[in-house]
Design an enzyme around this catalytic site. Structure first.
Site, PDB file in Angstrom:
ATOM      1  N   PHE A   1       0.879  -1.170   0.000  1.00  0.00           N
ATOM      2  CA  PHE A   1       0.000   0.000   0.000  1.00  0.00           C
ATOM      3  C   PHE A   1       0.919   1.222   0.000  1.00  0.00           C
ATOM      4  CE2 PHE A   1      -3.008   2.908   2.252  1.00  0.00           C
ATOM      5  CZ  PHE A   1      -4.210   2.591   1.631  1.00  0.00           C
TER       6      PHE A   1
ATOM      7  N   LEU B   1       1.239   4.910  -0.062  1.00  0.00           N
ATOM      8  CA  LEU B   1       0.596   6.223   0.099  1.00  0.00           C
ATOM      9  C   LEU B   1       1.644   7.271   0.482  1.00  0.00           C
ATOM     10  CD1 LEU B   1      -2.112   7.845   0.402  1.00  0.00           C
ATOM     11  CD2 LEU B   1      -2.165   7.109   2.794  1.00  0.00           C
TER      12      LEU B   1
ATOM     13  N   ALA C   1       5.128  13.745   2.638  1.00  0.00           N
ATOM     14  CA  ALA C   1       3.692  13.502   2.867  1.00  0.00           C
ATOM     15  C   ALA C   1       3.531  12.226   3.676  1.00  0.00           C
ATOM     16  CB  ALA C   1       2.952  13.408   1.530  1.00  0.00           C
TER      17      ALA C   1
ATOM     18  N   TRP D   1       8.595   4.346   2.735  1.00  0.00           N
ATOM     19  CA  TRP D   1       8.103   3.440   3.791  1.00  0.00           C
ATOM     20  C   TRP D   1       7.071   2.450   3.244  1.00  0.00           C
ATOM     21  CZ3 TRP D   1       7.760   8.919   4.745  1.00  0.00           C
ATOM     22  CH2 TRP D   1       8.869   9.422   5.399  1.00  0.00           C
TER      23      TRP D   1
ATOM     24  N   GLU E   1       0.456   3.454   9.783  1.00  0.00           N
ATOM     25  CA  GLU E   1      -1.007   3.512   9.538  1.00  0.00           C
ATOM     26  C   GLU E   1      -1.683   4.546  10.445  1.00  0.00           C
ATOM     27  OE1 GLU E   1      -3.222   0.099   8.423  1.00  0.00           O
ATOM     28  OE2 GLU E   1      -1.499  -0.889   7.507  1.00  0.00           O
TER      29      GLU E   1
ATOM     30  N   GLU F   1      -0.760  10.847  17.268  1.00  0.00           N
ATOM     31  CA  GLU F   1      -1.204  12.250  17.200  1.00  0.00           C
ATOM     32  C   GLU F   1      -2.303  12.397  16.147  1.00  0.00           C
ATOM     33  OE1 GLU F   1       1.926  11.161  17.295  1.00  0.00           O
ATOM     34  OE2 GLU F   1       2.406  11.881  19.304  1.00  0.00           O
TER      35      GLU F   1
HETATM   36  N1  COS Z   1     -13.295   7.558   5.214  1.00  0.00           N
HETATM   37  C1  COS Z   1     -13.814   8.078   4.073  1.00  0.00           C
HETATM   38  N2  COS Z   1     -13.591   9.354   3.692  1.00  0.00           N
HETATM   39  C2  COS Z   1     -12.821  10.124   4.500  1.00  0.00           C
HETATM   40  C3  COS Z   1     -12.263   9.624   5.684  1.00  0.00           C
HETATM   41  C4  COS Z   1     -12.535   8.288   6.040  1.00  0.00           C
HETATM   42  N3  COS Z   1     -12.020   7.758   7.154  1.00  0.00           N
HETATM   43  N4  COS Z   1     -11.537  10.607   6.275  1.00  0.00           N
HETATM   44  C5  COS Z   1     -11.666  11.686   5.479  1.00  0.00           C
HETATM   45  N5  COS Z   1     -12.435  11.388   4.403  1.00  0.00           N
HETATM   46  C6  COS Z   1     -12.785  12.264   3.278  1.00  0.00           C
HETATM   47  C7  COS Z   1     -13.186  13.630   3.785  1.00  0.00           C
HETATM   48  O1  COS Z   1     -14.585  13.697   4.027  1.00  0.00           O
HETATM   49  C8  COS Z   1     -12.775  14.523   2.641  1.00  0.00           C
HETATM   50  O2  COS Z   1     -13.704  14.464   1.598  1.00  0.00           O
HETATM   51  P1  COS Z   1     -14.640  15.711   1.227  1.00  0.00           P
HETATM   52  O3  COS Z   1     -13.778  16.938   1.252  1.00  0.00           O
HETATM   53  O4  COS Z   1     -15.165  15.348  -0.118  1.00  0.00           O
HETATM   54  O5  COS Z   1     -15.681  15.753   2.289  1.00  0.00           O
HETATM   55  C9  COS Z   1     -11.515  13.858   2.094  1.00  0.00           C
HETATM   56  O6  COS Z   1     -11.602  12.484   2.501  1.00  0.00           O
HETATM   57  C10 COS Z   1     -10.248  14.463   2.630  1.00  0.00           C
HETATM   58  O7  COS Z   1     -10.275  14.323   4.022  1.00  0.00           O
HETATM   59  P2  COS Z   1      -9.741  15.443   5.012  1.00  0.00           P
HETATM   60  O8  COS Z   1     -10.237  16.793   4.583  1.00  0.00           O
HETATM   61  O9  COS Z   1     -10.051  15.024   6.389  1.00  0.00           O
HETATM   62  O10 COS Z   1      -8.168  15.367   4.723  1.00  0.00           O
HETATM   63  P3  COS Z   1      -6.940  15.956   5.496  1.00  0.00           P
HETATM   64  O11 COS Z   1      -5.909  16.287   4.515  1.00  0.00           O
HETATM   65  O12 COS Z   1      -7.379  16.991   6.481  1.00  0.00           O
HETATM   66  O13 COS Z   1      -6.334  14.663   6.241  1.00  0.00           O
HETATM   67  C11 COS Z   1      -5.908  13.146   8.017  1.00  0.00           C
HETATM   68  C12 COS Z   1      -6.907  14.017   7.264  1.00  0.00           C
HETATM   69  C13 COS Z   1      -4.782  13.932   8.661  1.00  0.00           C
HETATM   70  C14 COS Z   1      -6.744  12.491   9.090  1.00  0.00           C
HETATM   71  C15 COS Z   1      -5.337  12.065   7.058  1.00  0.00           C
HETATM   72  O14 COS Z   1      -4.448  12.654   6.143  1.00  0.00           O
HETATM   73  C16 COS Z   1      -4.593  10.941   7.770  1.00  0.00           C
HETATM   74  O15 COS Z   1      -5.214  10.008   8.267  1.00  0.00           O
HETATM   75  N6  COS Z   1      -3.243  11.009   7.786  1.00  0.00           N
HETATM   76  C17 COS Z   1      -2.438   9.907   8.225  1.00  0.00           C
HETATM   77  C18 COS Z   1      -2.101   9.064   7.046  1.00  0.00           C
HETATM   78  C19 COS Z   1      -1.626   7.709   7.458  1.00  0.00           C
HETATM   79  O16 COS Z   1      -2.233   7.045   8.264  1.00  0.00           O
HETATM   80  N7  COS Z   1      -0.545   7.304   6.847  1.00  0.00           N
HETATM   81  C20 COS Z   1      -0.047   6.021   7.039  1.00  0.00           C
HETATM   82  C21 COS Z   1       0.104   5.449   5.674  1.00  0.00           C
HETATM   83  S1  COS Z   1       0.103   3.754   5.598  1.00  0.00           S
HETATM   84  S2  COS Z   1       1.780   3.316   6.533  1.00  0.00           S
END
Ligand code: COS
Length: 394
Positions: free
Chosen positions: A123, A125, A130, A156, A370, A374
C-alpha cells in the site's frame, strides 16, 4: 458462544496460535537479527487460508468477518509482529479497497491470487514530505490515452520489493483542493519503470522490508485504476480505517506476548530467596498489564463488530473514530506493556538474548505506522467536535 467469541472463532484463534507457536515464534529472533523473514512462512499461511482471511469465499478466500480475522491476526503477531504486518496489509487496506471500489473484473483478477498467497501486496501512500499529511502527496498521474503514467517516489512501503501488486496513490488533478484529485492505481512492480531504490533500517519489525520506490513513468492501463480517479484519497482513508483495526490487533498480540513472558519470568526468577512474582511491585505490574490488554482487545473487537454489522454511529462511535481509538489504545498499551516487561526482566530484559526488548522495539512501530497516535487523536477529536457542532446547529 463461549464468552464474547463463538466456538468457531475460538477454534480459528487456537489454530492461529498453534501455527504461530510452531512456525513463527521459534524463528522470530533469527529473522529479526537477519532482517529477513523466510518467505516460505507466507506459503504456509496461505495453505491455512490466512493470506485471504477477508477475501470473500467466492474469490477463494475464507470470508471471515472482521472480528474472526482480528483474533487470528493477534495470534500471528504474538508469534512475530513482522509476519503479522504483511498479513495485515494484505487482508486489511488492500483487500478492503479492492472490495469497496474495484470492478468485478479487478476483484476476479487479483483477489484469488492474493488469497492463494501467490501475490503479496503493498500500500504505497506515504512520501518523503507527505507522511501524516498524506493528502499533500506529490506523486503525479498524467493522462496517456485512456490510461495514465505515474511518476514520483513513495517512502516506507512495506513489502514494496516483494509484492506482486502495489496500490499506489497519485495526484490526477494538480489543480484540485488538497485531499482531492488523487487516484488509486494497481501497479505491477515488475514494470521496468518501477524501481526499489533503497531499504530502511528500522528500529523494530526488522524482518519486515520497508523500502523506497521510484516510479519513473509507469504506464497504467485504464483497467488498473480503482474507482473514480479523483477519489483515491478518500478510498485510502476509508481503507486505513480497516487497516487501523488490524494494527490494533497486531499491537494486542505484541502486548500479550510481552505479558506472557513476564508472568513466566516472574514465577521463575528468584531474588531475596523467592520468586519475584511474590513481590507486590511485580504483581501490580502484571495486574495492570492484564487489565490494559483486555481493555485494548475489547476496543478492537467492539470496532470490528460495529463495522461488521454496519452499526457505527457518529462522533466517538463513528467508523473512523472507533478504528482510531482501537489502534490508539492498543498501540499505546503494547508499548507500555513491553516497557514494563523489560523492567520485570531487569538486566536480562535489556539484553538482546531475551525476547522482550524486541517486543518493545516492535511495539513502538504500532504507534507510528497507519496513522501516528497524534493523527489518531486528531481524527477522534474531529469526529466528536463535528457531531457536537451538528447537534448544536439543530
Ligand atoms: N473515510 C472516508 N472518507 C474520509 C475519511 C474516512 N475515514 N476521512 C476523510 N475522508 C474524506 C473527507 O470527508 C474529505 O472528503 P470531502 O472533502 O469530499 O468531504 C476527504 O476524505 C479528505 O479528508 P480530510 O479533509 O479530512 O483530509 P486531510 O488532509 O485533512 O487529512 C488526516 C486528514 C490527517 C486524518 C489524514 O491525512 C490521515 O489520516 N493522515 C495519516 C495518514 C496515514 O495514516 N498514513 C499512514 C500510511 S500507511 S503506513
Amino acid at each position: 458462544m463461549t464468552g464474547e467469541f463463538t466456538t468457531d472463532q475460538l477454534e480459528i484463534r487456537a489454530m492461529a496460535r498453534d501455527f504461530a507457536a510452531g512456525e513463527i515464534r521459534p524463528h522470530a529472533p533469527e529473522w529479526d537479527a537477519a532482517r529477513e523473514l523466510d518467505p516460505g512462512v507466507f506459503d504456509k499461511l496461505a495453505e491455512l487460508g490466512f493470506m485471504g482471511m477477508r477475501v470473500p469465499e467466492e474469490y477463494g478466500g475464507l470470508g471471515f468477518d472482521a472480528s474472526t480475522y482480528l483474533l487470528a491476526l493477534e495470534e500471528l503477531a504474538w508469534g512475530d509482529a513482522a509476519v503479522a504486518l504483511t498479513v495485515a496489509i494484505q487482508n486489511g487496506p488492500v483487500t478492503a479497497l479492492l472490495l469497496a471500489h474495484g470492478t468485478d473484473e479487478q476483484r476476479e483478477r487479483h483477489l484469488p491470487a492474493m488469497a492463494a498467497g501467490d501475490v503479496l501486496t503493498a500500500f504505497a501512500l506515504s512520501e518523503k514530505d507527505a507522511g501524516s499529511d498524506a493528502g499533500g502527496l506529490g506523486c503525479q498521474a498524467v493522462r496517456d490515452g485512456d490510461g495514465w503514467v505515474l511518476t514520483g517516489e513513495k517512502r516506507w512501503v512495506t513489502n514494496g520489493a516483494r509484492a506482486g501488486l502495489v496500490l499506489v496513490f497519485a495526484r490526477t488533478d494538480s489543480s484540485a483542493d488538497r485531499g482531492h484529485g488523487i487516484g488509486a492505481f494497481i501497479v505491477d512492480p515488475s514494470a521496468e519503470e518501477y524501481e526499489v531504490t533503497g531499504r530502511e533500517t528500522t528500529m523494530g519489525l526488522r524482518a519486515s522490508e520497508t523500502v523506497t520506490v521510484r516510479l519513473d513513468g509507469v504506464r497504467i492501463d485504464a483497467d488498473a485504476v480503482v474507482g473514480d480517479p479523483e477519489q483515491g484519497f478518500r478510498y485510502a482513508l476509508e481503507a486505513l480505517d480497516v487497516g487501523r483495526l488490524g494494527i490494533g490487533a497486531q499491537a494486542v498480540g505484541i502486548a500479550q506476548a510481552a505479558f506472557e513472558h513476564s508472568v513466566a519470568y516472574a514465577l521463575e526468577r528468584k531474588q531475596f530467596g523467592r520468586p519475584i512474582a511474590e513481590f507486590g511491585a511485580i504483581q501490580g505490574k502484571l495486574a495492570d498489564m492484564a487489565a490494559r490488554i483486555s481493555g485494548a482487545r475489547a476496543l478492537v473487537h467492539a470496532g470490528a463488530a460495529a463495522m461488521d454489522s454496519g452499526s457505527c454511529g457518529s462522533g466517538a462511535d463513528s467508523r473512523s473514530a472507533r478504528a482510531a481509538s482501537a489502534k490508539l489504545q492498543a498501540s499505546e498499551t503494547a508499548f507500555w506493556v513491553a516497557d514494563e516487561a523489560v523492567q520485570i526482566f531487569g538486566g536480562y530484559g535489556y539484553m538482546r538474548d531475551y525476547p522482550v526488548e524486541k517486543l518493545l522495539r516492535d511495539a513502538k512501530g504500532t504507534e507510528i505506522y497507519e496513522g501516528t497516535s497524534e493523527i489518531l487523536r486528531l481524527v477522534i477529536a474531529r469526529e466528536i467536535l463535528n457531531e457536537a457542532a451538528t447537534s448544536h446547529e439543530n
